[in-house]
Design an enzyme around this catalytic site. Structure first.
Site, PDB file in Angstrom:
ATOM      1  CE  LYS A  13      -1.951  -0.992   3.925  1.00 49.16           C
ATOM      2  NZ  LYS A  13      -1.298  -2.285   4.209  1.00 49.16           N
ATOM      3  NE  ARG A  88      -3.724  -1.148   9.720  1.00 53.37           N
ATOM      4  CZ  ARG A  88      -2.635  -0.542   9.273  1.00 53.37           C
ATOM      5  NH1 ARG A  88      -2.588   0.769   9.210  1.00 53.37           N
ATOM      6  NH2 ARG A  88      -1.587  -1.234   8.886  1.00 53.37           N
ATOM      7  NE  ARG A 127       7.324  -2.939   6.121  1.00 48.75           N
ATOM      8  CZ  ARG A 127       6.007  -2.777   6.205  1.00 48.75           C
ATOM      9  NH1 ARG A 127       5.352  -2.123   5.259  1.00 48.75           N
ATOM     10  NH2 ARG A 127       5.330  -3.276   7.209  1.00 48.75           N
ATOM     11  NE  ARG A 160       6.719  -0.695  10.068  1.00 48.45           N
ATOM     12  CZ  ARG A 160       5.562  -0.561   9.431  1.00 48.45           C
ATOM     13  NH1 ARG A 160       5.514   0.008   8.234  1.00 48.45           N
ATOM     14  NH2 ARG A 160       4.442  -0.999   9.976  1.00 48.45           N
ATOM     15  NE  ARG A 171       1.764  -4.848  11.417  1.00 44.85           N
ATOM     16  CZ  ARG A 171       2.665  -4.332  10.581  1.00 44.85           C
ATOM     17  NH1 ARG A 171       3.881  -4.812  10.557  1.00 44.85           N
ATOM     18  NH2 ARG A 171       2.341  -3.352   9.791  1.00 44.85           N
TER      19      ARG A 171
HETATM   20  P1  ADP Z   1       2.288  -1.781   3.241  1.00 41.73           P
HETATM   21  O1  ADP Z   1       2.340  -0.282   3.156  1.00 41.73           O
HETATM   22  O2  ADP Z   1       1.068  -2.359   2.576  1.00 41.73           O
HETATM   23  O3  ADP Z   1       2.492  -2.306   4.630  1.00 41.73           O
HETATM   24  P2  ADP Z   1       4.859  -1.667   1.822  1.00 41.73           P
HETATM   25  O4  ADP Z   1       4.556  -0.763   0.666  1.00 41.73           O
HETATM   26  O5  ADP Z   1       5.691  -1.112   2.922  1.00 41.73           O
HETATM   27  O6  ADP Z   1       3.507  -2.348   2.378  1.00 41.73           O
HETATM   28  O7  ADP Z   1       5.557  -2.987   1.211  1.00 41.73           O
HETATM   29  C1  ADP Z   1       5.967  -4.064   2.068  1.00 41.73           C
HETATM   30  C2  ADP Z   1       7.331  -4.600   1.599  1.00 41.73           C
HETATM   31  O8  ADP Z   1       7.202  -5.209   0.321  1.00 41.73           O
HETATM   32  C3  ADP Z   1       8.393  -3.502   1.448  1.00 41.73           C
HETATM   33  O9  ADP Z   1       9.658  -4.045   1.784  1.00 41.73           O
HETATM   34  C4  ADP Z   1       8.330  -3.156  -0.037  1.00 41.73           C
HETATM   35  O10 ADP Z   1       9.573  -2.636  -0.501  1.00 41.73           O
HETATM   36  C5  ADP Z   1       8.004  -4.512  -0.663  1.00 41.73           C
HETATM   37  N1  ADP Z   1       7.163  -4.406  -1.846  1.00 41.73           N
HETATM   38  C6  ADP Z   1       6.197  -3.488  -2.116  1.00 41.73           C
HETATM   39  N2  ADP Z   1       5.616  -3.723  -3.323  1.00 41.73           N
HETATM   40  C7  ADP Z   1       6.229  -4.844  -3.802  1.00 41.73           C
HETATM   41  C8  ADP Z   1       6.068  -5.616  -5.019  1.00 41.73           C
HETATM   42  N3  ADP Z   1       5.135  -5.299  -5.930  1.00 41.73           N
HETATM   43  N4  ADP Z   1       6.849  -6.710  -5.163  1.00 41.73           N
HETATM   44  C9  ADP Z   1       7.762  -7.048  -4.215  1.00 41.73           C
HETATM   45  N5  ADP Z   1       7.978  -6.370  -3.070  1.00 41.73           N
HETATM   46  C10 ADP Z   1       7.214  -5.277  -2.870  1.00 41.73           C
HETATM   47  P1  AMP Z   2       1.351   0.721   8.948  1.00 37.42           P
HETATM   48  O1  AMP Z   2       2.532   1.619   8.834  1.00 37.42           O
HETATM   49  O2  AMP Z   2       0.181   1.203   8.138  1.00 37.42           O
HETATM   50  O3  AMP Z   2       1.688  -0.732   8.685  1.00 37.42           O
HETATM   51  O4  AMP Z   2       0.846   0.795  10.477  1.00 37.42           O
HETATM   52  C1  AMP Z   2       1.678   0.357  11.532  1.00 37.42           C
HETATM   53  C2  AMP Z   2       0.865   0.208  12.801  1.00 37.42           C
HETATM   54  O5  AMP Z   2       0.307   1.481  13.198  1.00 37.42           O
HETATM   55  C3  AMP Z   2      -0.349  -0.724  12.717  1.00 37.42           C
HETATM   56  O6  AMP Z   2       0.002  -2.096  12.900  1.00 37.42           O
HETATM   57  C4  AMP Z   2      -1.219  -0.186  13.870  1.00 37.42           C
HETATM   58  O7  AMP Z   2      -0.736  -0.592  15.134  1.00 37.42           O
HETATM   59  C5  AMP Z   2      -0.991   1.330  13.747  1.00 37.42           C
HETATM   60  N1  AMP Z   2      -1.969   1.945  12.831  1.00 37.42           N
HETATM   61  C6  AMP Z   2      -1.719   2.566  11.646  1.00 37.42           C
HETATM   62  N2  AMP Z   2      -2.840   3.004  11.082  1.00 37.42           N
HETATM   63  C7  AMP Z   2      -3.865   2.638  11.906  1.00 37.42           C
HETATM   64  C8  AMP Z   2      -5.284   2.769  11.863  1.00 37.42           C
HETATM   65  N3  AMP Z   2      -5.909   3.364  10.829  1.00 37.42           N
HETATM   66  N4  AMP Z   2      -5.990   2.277  12.909  1.00 37.42           N
HETATM   67  C9  AMP Z   2      -5.394   1.685  13.951  1.00 37.42           C
HETATM   68  N5  AMP Z   2      -4.065   1.502  14.048  1.00 37.42           N
HETATM   69  C10 AMP Z   2      -3.303   1.974  13.033  1.00 37.42           C
END
Ligand code: ADP
Ligand code: AMP
Length: 213
Positions: A13, A88, A127, A160, A171
């Site tokens: 995302k 969420r 990541r 992270r 999660r």
């Molecule tokens: P989210 O925001 O949904 O938690 P991220 O955008 O941070 O996810 O992506 C999660 C991990 O996967 C990161 O390490 C990112 O670089 C990697 N990633 C994102 N898109 C892709 C893709 N299309 N193919 C492979 N790895 C990806």
């Molecule tokens: P993210 O960076 O989106 O993966 O979010 C990391 C963490 O932040 C999540 O696992 C939750 O603990 C908290 N968080 C982020 N956005 C929300 C939301 N909209 N509602 C509740 N918790 C959130």
């Protein structure tokens, strides 16, 4: 244009939201980034959020909704935004809709980035994030030019705390229980579109651009 990114944690995302934000000149609003920025600055909000984030739980709706509404009330959000990680829960989505309705406005598009659970743990364990500029990399799929260093700002990259495998499992459970019902919520509003998030990031983005226009 107001766009919501849906999908499991690690579905991509944030990666896609940043690309959308750049192409369409929209602010990228991530509640996770806001919590992490607060944590880094040592604010009360950051400390409170950390208690939940470290456990892989959601931060309570009251707290999350307040920071989100404050953020989207800022001037740069006047012409729209890309929401990443919000809503969420159904109550979060309902509050957002109500607030927008008061302004005679609405969400235009909810994009579900679909990635099966099997792929998620691998994605998240690889990541790496820059806590200074928010850039995200993957050690195998999207590596930085220099190992462990952010391409944009030269900061060391970190894993992270909540990307450790035990927390990722939790999660994912939370995602299926509390967040996945939003797919139905936005389907009923006729604004849900799905993209195959298992493709490489450029292919996912190309599909998204077709939807956004
Ligand atoms: P989210 O925001 O949904 O938690 P991220 O955008 O941070 O996810 O992506 C999660 C991990 O996967 C990161 O390490 C990112 O670089 C990697 N990633 C994102 N898109 C892709 C893709 N299309 N193919 C492979 N790895 C990806
Ligand atoms: P993210 O960076 O989106 O993966 O979010 C990391 C963490 O932040 C999540 O696992 C939750 O603990 C908290 N968080 C982020 N956005 C929300 C939301 N909209 N509602 C509740 N918790 C959130």
């Amino acid at each position: 244009m107001k766009i919501i990114m849906l999908g499991a944690p690690g579905a991509g995302k944030g990666t896609q939201a940043k690309m959308i934000a750049e192409k369409y000149h929209l602010p990228h609003v991530s509640t996770g980034d806001i919590f992490r920025a607060n944590l880094k600055e040592g604010t009360e909000l950051g400390k409170k959020a950390k208690e939940y984030m470290d456990k892989g739980a959601l931060v309570p709706d009251e707290l999350t909704v307040e920071i989100l509404l404050d953020r989207v009330a800022k001037d740069d959000c006047k012409n729209g935004y890309v929401l990443d990680g919000f809503p969420r829960t159904i109550p979060q989505a309902e509050v957002l809709d109500k607030e927008l309705e008061k302004l005679g406005d609405k969400v235009d598009l909810a994009i579900d980035v679909e990635v099966p659970d099997e792929n998620i743990v691998r994605r998240m364990s690889g990541r790496r994030a820059c806590l200074k500029c928010g850039a995200t990399y993957h050690i195998e799929h999207i590596p930085p030019k220099q190992e462990g260093i952010c391409d944009n700002c030269g900061e060391p990259l970190v894993q992270r705390d909540d990307d450790k495998p035990e927390t990722v499992q939790k999660r994912l459970t939370v995602y299926h229980d509390q967040t996945a019902p939003l797919i139905d919520y936005y389907t009923k509003k006729n604004i849900l579109k799905t993209v195959d998030g298992t493709q490489d990031m450029e292919a996912v983005f190309a599909d998204i651009v077709k939807l956004v226009g």
